[in-house]
Design a protein around this motif. Structure first.
Motif, PDB file in Angstrom:
ATOM      1  N   THR A   1      13.331   6.925  -0.149  1.00 57.38           N
ATOM      2  CA  THR A   1      13.067   5.530  -0.487  1.00 57.38           C
ATOM      3  C   THR A   1      13.063   5.343  -2.003  1.00 57.38           C
ATOM      4  OG1 THR A   1      11.656   5.392   1.470  1.00 57.38           O
ATOM      5  CG2 THR A   1      11.473   3.593  -0.131  1.00 57.38           C
ATOM      6  N   GLU A   2      14.057   4.657  -2.508  1.00 62.95           N
ATOM      7  CA  GLU A   2      14.127   4.383  -3.956  1.00 62.95           C
ATOM      8  C   GLU A   2      13.901   5.639  -4.788  1.00 62.95           C
ATOM      9  OE1 GLU A   2      11.514   1.186  -4.951  1.00 62.95           O
ATOM     10  OE2 GLU A   2      12.642  -0.278  -3.783  1.00 62.95           O
ATOM     11  N   GLY A   3      14.477   6.710  -4.337  1.00 63.26           N
ATOM     12  CA  GLY A   3      14.347   7.976  -5.056  1.00 63.26           C
ATOM     13  C   GLY A   3      15.290   8.982  -4.423  1.00 63.26           C
TER      14      GLY A   3
ATOM     15  N   GLY B   1       9.624   0.526 -16.058  1.00 66.24           N
ATOM     16  CA  GLY B   1      10.204   0.258 -14.741  1.00 66.24           C
ATOM     17  C   GLY B   1       9.365  -0.806 -14.077  1.00 66.24           C
ATOM     18  N   ASP B   2       9.400  -0.821 -12.740  1.00 59.48           N
ATOM     19  CA  ASP B   2       8.615  -1.870 -12.117  1.00 59.48           C
ATOM     20  C   ASP B   2       7.134  -1.488 -12.042  1.00 59.48           C
ATOM     21  OD1 ASP B   2       8.521  -0.223  -9.868  1.00 59.48           O
ATOM     22  OD2 ASP B   2      10.253  -1.194  -8.974  1.00 59.48           O
ATOM     23  N   GLU B   3       6.322  -2.512 -12.145  1.00 56.45           N
ATOM     24  CA  GLU B   3       4.876  -2.344 -12.205  1.00 56.45           C
ATOM     25  C   GLU B   3       4.301  -2.088 -10.814  1.00 56.45           C
ATOM     26  OE1 GLU B   3       2.364  -1.666 -13.287  1.00 56.45           O
ATOM     27  OE2 GLU B   3       0.819  -3.145 -13.540  1.00 56.45           O
ATOM     28  N   ASP B   4       4.874  -2.767  -9.828  1.00 60.64           N
ATOM     29  CA  ASP B   4       4.524  -2.548  -8.428  1.00 60.64           C
ATOM     30  C   ASP B   4       3.027  -2.532  -8.135  1.00 60.64           C
ATOM     31  OD1 ASP B   4       6.621  -2.839  -6.768  1.00 60.64           O
ATOM     32  OD2 ASP B   4       7.278  -0.768  -6.851  1.00 60.64           O
ATOM     33  N   ASN B   5       2.477  -3.706  -8.057  1.00 65.61           N
ATOM     34  CA  ASN B   5       1.094  -3.898  -7.599  1.00 65.61           C
ATOM     35  C   ASN B   5       0.048  -3.178  -8.443  1.00 65.61           C
ATOM     36  OD1 ASN B   5       1.972  -5.378  -5.189  1.00 65.61           O
ATOM     37  ND2 ASN B   5       2.820  -3.391  -4.615  1.00 65.61           N
TER      38      ASN B   5
ATOM     39  N   PHE C   1       0.824  -1.209   0.000  1.00 62.38           N
ATOM     40  CA  PHE C   1       0.000   0.000   0.000  1.00 62.38           C
ATOM     41  C   PHE C   1       0.849   1.246   0.000  1.00 62.38           C
ATOM     42  CE2 PHE C   1      -3.269  -2.549   2.550  1.00 62.38           C
ATOM     43  CZ  PHE C   1      -3.700  -3.165   1.395  1.00 62.38           C
ATOM     44  N   TRP C   2       2.139   1.083  -0.080  1.00 61.41           N
ATOM     45  CA  TRP C   2       2.994   2.243  -0.303  1.00 61.41           C
ATOM     46  C   TRP C   2       2.474   2.854  -1.580  1.00 61.41           C
ATOM     47  CZ3 TRP C   2       7.966   2.223  -3.430  1.00 61.41           C
ATOM     48  CH2 TRP C   2       8.670   3.403  -3.249  1.00 61.41           C
ATOM     49  N   ASP C   3       3.022   3.924  -2.055  1.00 59.45           N
ATOM     50  CA  ASP C   3       2.477   4.559  -3.255  1.00 59.45           C
ATOM     51  C   ASP C   3       2.368   3.585  -4.420  1.00 59.45           C
ATOM     52  OD1 ASP C   3       5.140   4.261  -3.557  1.00 59.45           O
ATOM     53  OD2 ASP C   3       5.592   6.372  -3.785  1.00 59.45           O
TER      54      ASP C   3
ATOM     55  N   HIS D   1      18.011  -0.655  -9.803  1.00 55.23           N
ATOM     56  CA  HIS D   1      17.382  -0.644 -11.135  1.00 55.23           C
ATOM     57  C   HIS D   1      16.561   0.619 -11.368  1.00 55.23           C
ATOM     58  CE1 HIS D   1      13.129  -1.643 -10.154  1.00 55.23           C
ATOM     59  NE2 HIS D   1      13.603  -2.399  -9.189  1.00 55.23           N
ATOM     60  N   GLU D   2      16.031   1.204 -10.283  1.00 55.89           N
ATOM     61  CA  GLU D   2      15.244   2.434 -10.452  1.00 55.89           C
ATOM     62  C   GLU D   2      16.110   3.586 -10.985  1.00 55.89           C
ATOM     63  OE1 GLU D   2      15.243   0.494  -7.780  1.00 55.89           O
ATOM     64  OE2 GLU D   2      13.159  -0.078  -7.373  1.00 55.89           O
ATOM     65  N   ILE D   3      17.377   3.595 -10.574  1.00 56.02           N
ATOM     66  CA  ILE D   3      18.293   4.634 -11.074  1.00 56.02           C
ATOM     67  C   ILE D   3      18.591   4.385 -12.552  1.00 56.02           C
ATOM     68  CG2 ILE D   3      20.628   5.583 -10.914  1.00 56.02           C
ATOM     69  CD1 ILE D   3      20.617   4.935  -7.916  1.00 56.02           C
TER      70      ILE D   3
ATOM     71  N   GLY E   1       9.795   5.376 -14.021  1.00 59.90           N
ATOM     72  CA  GLY E   1       9.936   3.944 -13.788  1.00 59.90           C
ATOM     73  C   GLY E   1       9.744   3.537 -12.334  1.00 59.90           C
ATOM     74  N   ASN E   2       9.630   4.513 -11.452  1.00 58.36           N
ATOM     75  CA  ASN E   2       9.333   4.190 -10.057  1.00 58.36           C
ATOM     76  C   ASN E   2       8.207   5.093  -9.571  1.00 58.36           C
ATOM     77  OD1 ASN E   2       9.759   2.487  -7.891  1.00 58.36           O
ATOM     78  ND2 ASN E   2      11.184   3.892  -6.887  1.00 58.36           N
ATOM     79  N   GLN E   3       7.594   4.710  -8.461  1.00 57.60           N
ATOM     80  CA  GLN E   3       6.308   5.291  -8.108  1.00 57.60           C
ATOM     81  C   GLN E   3       6.328   6.679  -7.452  1.00 57.60           C
ATOM     82  OE1 GLN E   3       7.097   1.919  -7.805  1.00 57.60           O
ATOM     83  NE2 GLN E   3       5.958   1.731  -9.703  1.00 57.60           N
ATOM     84  N   PRO E   4       7.346   7.026  -6.663  1.00 61.59           N
ATOM     85  CA  PRO E   4       7.209   8.260  -5.877  1.00 61.59           C
ATOM     86  C   PRO E   4       6.894   9.524  -6.674  1.00 61.59           C
ATOM     87  CG  PRO E   4       9.047   6.977  -5.066  1.00 61.59           C
ATOM     88  CD  PRO E   4       8.569   6.298  -6.317  1.00 61.59           C
TER      89      PRO E   4
HETATM   90 CA    CA Z   1       8.910   0.654  -7.192  1.00 61.45          CA
END
Ligand code: CA
Length: 417
Positions: A190-192, A299-303, A7-9, A242-244, A258-261
């Protein structure tokens, strides 16, 4: 109900899709959240199927507040309130269960770094979650908690440094962590990096714009995210995650779709009286960064979040701030799209003159009447109707520029009235 859910972003825009098209899923989500609370004492933030120590924030509050604002009432509201409040005031056995750093957060108004890993990302997520709790509390008559948590929802301000114009980490003494590098990943984020988290004020874009110095300044700051070089400092990760690598490959400056934030950031132009910039960028992202091929994600699809961004954006709107029951306008991809709603009604989106070049909204009619707002409400969509847009290859700089046209912000809109 779940096998693996963050449930993170990573999930934030998926849930609003359910509320529109699959309300029975929303009902199930709400019940399963409370079931987890019954069984474990905490709402889940990342369940697979039990609590997992993964990611940050209290987005279970976002899910409940969003459903509640949209009229979902088949939930034990007293229990939901108790669970939401508890989520902000305790931590379970894992750092992602409940609220890591809650004592310092409530005392200082931010999570200090380096006392807590990813402290600044947590602060920004908590401030949004506090706003979600406040709206829910207000709606069920819990006025004292509503008041307290609306104030806490302003805690994002504690991490904004007007000297550098970015969100950045603070230590326990209230000092900025030096040196500051907006391209440094990890650490307090976080990943950003700060380029991505500086926009994480979903519930109060007006407040952020005021901190930055006005609509035009914030708009230019958003522009500069795309024109900045796509350089990076991998920081505490110690290697290129990988997000970078994806951000570098996308070649859109510091914008890391490619990442959610950062995925909501383009839509923020709608709060700044420059909706045409959102329209152009959103179409660019849809056309350049997605394709119907095995490697069609950037990037990642993430849920489901990266897909939910596309589904909403292709329709022409996106839930920037779940909990408001608003969908902020973008630029529809298709000439025509029809939502067949669970009630049997339909919501038709007609974008005439649409093409790869004609990405700008010239004018809009909702059910035959001129529509100037930069957002649709949940009620307007689920009531069914026709949303008729005329597209153009040139921006209409007179549409969506009045105060009343801007989406919700907690802070009163008083800039450039
Ligand atoms: Ca992600």
């Amino acid at each position: 109900m779940y096998t693996d859910n963050g449930f993170w972003d990573t999930f934030r825009a998926v849930h609003p899709l359910f509320t529109l098209l699959y309300p029975e899923v929303t009902e199930g989500v709400l019940q399963s959240l409370l079931n987890t609370y019954d069984e474990s004492g905490f709402l889940p933030e990342w369940a697979s199927p039990g609590h997992r120590n993964c990611m940050i924030g209290n987005n279970s509050l976002s899910l409940i507040a969003d459903a509640w604002q949209k009229g979902f009432r088949n939930i034990d509201k007293e229990k939901a309130f108790k669970a939401m409040l508890n989520q902000t005031l305790a931590q379970g056995s894992e750092s992602s269960v409940g609220r890591n750093g809650y004592e310092d957060y409530h005392k200082l108004g931010y999570v200090p770094y380096p006392d807590y890993y990813e402290a600044s990302a947590k602060t920004l997520e908590y401030a949004y979650a506090d706003w979600c709790l406040a709206t829910f509390a207000e709606s069920i008559g819990e006025r004292a908690i509503a008041k307290e948590y609306f104030i806490k929802s302003q805690n994002y301000r504690n991490l904004f440094d007007s000297n550098v114009g970015f969100m950045r980490a603070k230590n326990k003494k209230g000092e900025w962590i030096e040196p500051f590098d907006a391209t440094e990943w990890g650490g307090p984020f976080t990943e950003g990096c700060s380029w991505h988290y500086t926009w994480s004020v979903f519930h109060d874009v007006e407040g952020l714009a005021q901190l930055m110095g006005g609509y035009e300044v914030m708009s230019q700051r958003l522009d500069s995210m795309f024109s900045a070089p796509n350089t990076f400092n991998y920081g505490t990760y110690g290697f290129v995650i990988h997000e970078i690598a994806e951000m570098v490959a996308l070649n859109m400056g510091q914008y890391a779709h490619g990442n959610q934030p950062v995925q909501h950031a383009i839509y923020l132009y709608n709060y700044l009286k420059q909706p045409w910039k959102a329209q152009q960028r959103i179409r660019e992202v849809m056309c350049r960064l997605y394709s119907a091929t095995p490697d069609g994600y950037c990037g990642d699809e993430d849920n489901g979040q990266t897909s939910a961004w596309y589904v909403f954006s292709a329709l022409g709107f996106y839930p920037v701030c779940p909990g408001t029951a608003e969908y902020v306008l973008g630029s529809p991809l298709f000439q025509k799209a029809t939502l067949t709603l669970p009630s049997g009604k339909t919501f038709e989106i007609n974008a005439s003159n649409n093409s790869l070049e004609n990405v700008y909204i010239k004018h809009v009619l909702l059910n035959g009447k001129t529509f100037e707002h930069n957002y649709l409400t949940h009620k307007q969509i689920v009531s069914g109707g026709k949303f008729d847009l005329k597209m153009s290859n040139t921006p209409n700089k007179k549409r969506g520029v009045e105060i009343d046209d801007l989406p919700y912000s907690y802070t009163e809109k008083k800039l450039e009235k």
